[in-house]
Design a protein around this motif. Structure first.
Motif, PDB file in Angstrom:
ATOM      1  N   ALA A   1      87.996  56.619  28.207  1.00  0.00           N
ATOM      2  CA  ALA A   1      86.847  57.461  28.579  1.00  0.00           C
ATOM      3  C   ALA A   1      86.181  56.938  29.844  1.00  0.00           C
ATOM      4  O   ALA A   1      85.769  57.717  30.714  1.00  0.00           O
ATOM      5  N   ILE A   2      86.053  55.628  29.968  1.00  0.00           N
ATOM      6  CA  ILE A   2      85.452  55.047  31.173  1.00  0.00           C
ATOM      7  C   ILE A   2      86.334  55.303  32.387  1.00  0.00           C
ATOM      8  O   ILE A   2      85.842  55.638  33.474  1.00  0.00           O
ATOM      9  N   ALA A   3      87.650  55.181  32.224  1.00  0.00           N
ATOM     10  CA  ALA A   3      88.568  55.431  33.343  1.00  0.00           C
ATOM     11  C   ALA A   3      88.517  56.893  33.783  1.00  0.00           C
ATOM     12  O   ALA A   3      88.467  57.189  34.988  1.00  0.00           O
TER      13      ALA A   3
ATOM     14  N   ALA B   1      87.123  58.281  37.349  1.00  0.00           N
ATOM     15  CA  ALA B   1      87.947  59.143  38.198  1.00  0.00           C
ATOM     16  C   ALA B   1      87.220  60.448  38.513  1.00  0.00           C
ATOM     17  O   ALA B   1      87.306  60.960  39.636  1.00  0.00           O
ATOM     18  N   ALA B   2      86.494  60.994  37.533  1.00  0.00           N
ATOM     19  CA  ALA B   2      85.746  62.226  37.764  1.00  0.00           C
ATOM     20  C   ALA B   2      84.657  62.015  38.801  1.00  0.00           C
ATOM     21  O   ALA B   2      84.408  62.890  39.642  1.00  0.00           O
ATOM     22  N   VAL B   3      84.000  60.872  38.772  1.00  0.00           N
ATOM     23  CA  VAL B   3      82.966  60.577  39.774  1.00  0.00           C
ATOM     24  C   VAL B   3      83.588  60.484  41.161  1.00  0.00           C
ATOM     25  O   VAL B   3      83.064  61.043  42.131  1.00  0.00           O
ATOM     26  N   VAL B   4      84.717  59.802  41.268  1.00  0.00           N
ATOM     27  CA  VAL B   4      85.371  59.641  42.576  1.00  0.00           C
ATOM     28  C   VAL B   4      85.869  60.981  43.103  1.00  0.00           C
ATOM     29  O   VAL B   4      85.626  61.337  44.262  1.00  0.00           O
ATOM     30  N   TYR B   5      86.568  61.751  42.260  1.00  0.00           N
ATOM     31  CA  TYR B   5      87.087  63.042  42.707  1.00  0.00           C
ATOM     32  C   TYR B   5      85.970  64.039  42.968  1.00  0.00           C
ATOM     33  O   TYR B   5      86.084  64.879  43.856  1.00  0.00           O
TER      34      TYR B   5
ATOM     35  N   GLY C   1      83.070  63.257  44.152  1.00  0.00           N
ATOM     36  CA  GLY C   1      82.509  62.865  45.441  1.00  0.00           C
ATOM     37  C   GLY C   1      83.384  63.304  46.602  1.00  0.00           C
ATOM     38  O   GLY C   1      82.899  63.681  47.660  1.00  0.00           O
ATOM     39  N   ALA C   2      84.690  63.252  46.403  1.00  0.00           N
ATOM     40  CA  ALA C   2      85.603  63.654  47.466  1.00  0.00           C
ATOM     41  C   ALA C   2      85.560  65.156  47.697  1.00  0.00           C
ATOM     42  O   ALA C   2      85.773  65.624  48.816  1.00  0.00           O
ATOM     43  N   ASP C   3      85.291  65.913  46.641  1.00  0.00           N
ATOM     44  CA  ASP C   3      85.287  67.365  46.733  1.00  0.00           C
ATOM     45  C   ASP C   3      83.874  67.928  46.900  1.00  0.00           C
ATOM     46  O   ASP C   3      83.698  69.141  46.943  1.00  0.00           O
ATOM     47  N   ASP C   4      82.868  67.055  46.984  1.00  0.00           N
ATOM     48  CA  ASP C   4      81.466  67.467  47.098  1.00  0.00           C
ATOM     49  C   ASP C   4      81.023  68.301  45.899  1.00  0.00           C
ATOM     50  O   ASP C   4      80.378  69.327  46.043  1.00  0.00           O
ATOM     51  N   SER C   5      81.388  67.862  44.709  1.00  0.00           N
ATOM     52  CA  SER C   5      81.070  68.587  43.484  1.00  0.00           C
ATOM     53  C   SER C   5      80.096  67.758  42.644  1.00  0.00           C
ATOM     54  O   SER C   5      80.496  66.843  41.938  1.00  0.00           O
ATOM     55  N   PRO C   6      78.800  68.071  42.725  1.00  0.00           N
ATOM     56  CA  PRO C   6      77.837  67.265  41.967  1.00  0.00           C
ATOM     57  C   PRO C   6      77.999  67.436  40.457  1.00  0.00           C
ATOM     58  O   PRO C   6      77.664  66.544  39.690  1.00  0.00           O
ATOM     59  N   GLY C   7      78.500  68.586  40.010  1.00  0.00           N
ATOM     60  CA  GLY C   7      78.688  68.790  38.578  1.00  0.00           C
ATOM     61  C   GLY C   7      79.741  67.866  38.005  1.00  0.00           C
ATOM     62  O   GLY C   7      79.566  67.292  36.927  1.00  0.00           O
ATOM     63  N   LEU C   8      80.845  67.705  38.713  1.00  0.00           N
ATOM     64  CA  LEU C   8      81.912  66.819  38.247  1.00  0.00           C
ATOM     65  C   LEU C   8      81.442  65.369  38.267  1.00  0.00           C
ATOM     66  O   LEU C   8      81.766  64.599  37.365  1.00  0.00           O
TER      67      LEU C   8
ATOM     68  N   GLY D   1      78.383  64.388  37.780  1.00  0.00           N
ATOM     69  CA  GLY D   1      77.465  64.245  36.650  1.00  0.00           C
ATOM     70  C   GLY D   1      78.200  64.123  35.333  1.00  0.00           C
ATOM     71  O   GLY D   1      77.835  63.318  34.473  1.00  0.00           O
ATOM     72  N   ILE D   2      79.245  64.933  35.154  1.00  0.00           N
ATOM     73  CA  ILE D   2      80.041  64.850  33.934  1.00  0.00           C
ATOM     74  C   ILE D   2      80.720  63.480  33.840  1.00  0.00           C
ATOM     75  O   ILE D   2      80.772  62.863  32.772  1.00  0.00           O
ATOM     76  N   GLY D   3      81.223  63.000  34.953  1.00  0.00           N
ATOM     77  CA  GLY D   3      81.856  61.678  34.957  1.00  0.00           C
ATOM     78  C   GLY D   3      80.869  60.569  34.632  1.00  0.00           C
ATOM     79  O   GLY D   3      81.178  59.652  33.867  1.00  0.00           O
ATOM     80  N   ALA D   4      79.673  60.656  35.195  1.00  0.00           N
ATOM     81  CA  ALA D   4      78.651  59.650  34.911  1.00  0.00           C
ATOM     82  C   ALA D   4      78.249  59.693  33.439  1.00  0.00           C
ATOM     83  O   ALA D   4      78.071  58.649  32.800  1.00  0.00           O
ATOM     84  N   LEU D   5      78.113  60.896  32.882  1.00  0.00           N
ATOM     85  CA  LEU D   5      77.780  61.010  31.463  1.00  0.00           C
ATOM     86  C   LEU D   5      78.891  60.454  30.579  1.00  0.00           C
ATOM     87  O   LEU D   5      78.619  59.837  29.542  1.00  0.00           O
TER      88      LEU D   5
END
Length: 58
Positions: free
Chosen positions: A17-19, A23-27, A29-36, A38-42
């Motif tokens: 889950a952490i991995a 990955a969701a936070v990194v991707y 950020g690369a795609d400029d998607s704040p929703g993704l 946020g989901i990754g951080a959660l």
């Protein structure tokens, strides 16, 4: 023996889950998607909270 198996399975789940959250936070950020992001951080925060509160089978 059973307690060790439960611990390993819980550890694998939390690390996965952490991995995925990282990955969701990194991707995101690369795609400029704040929703993704946020989901990754959660996901990372949730997995960390579960890991810290986990006591295993009694």
């Amino acid at each position: 023996m059973k307690r060790g198996v439960y611990f390993v399975l819980a550890l694998i789940g939390v690390l996965a889950a952490i991995a995925l959250g990282g990955a969701a936070v990194v991707y995101g950020g690369a795609d400029d998607s704040p929703g993704l992001q946020g989901i990754g951080a959660l996901a990372v925060i949730g997995a960390t909270a579960v890991a810290l509160r986990w006591r295993g089978p009694e």
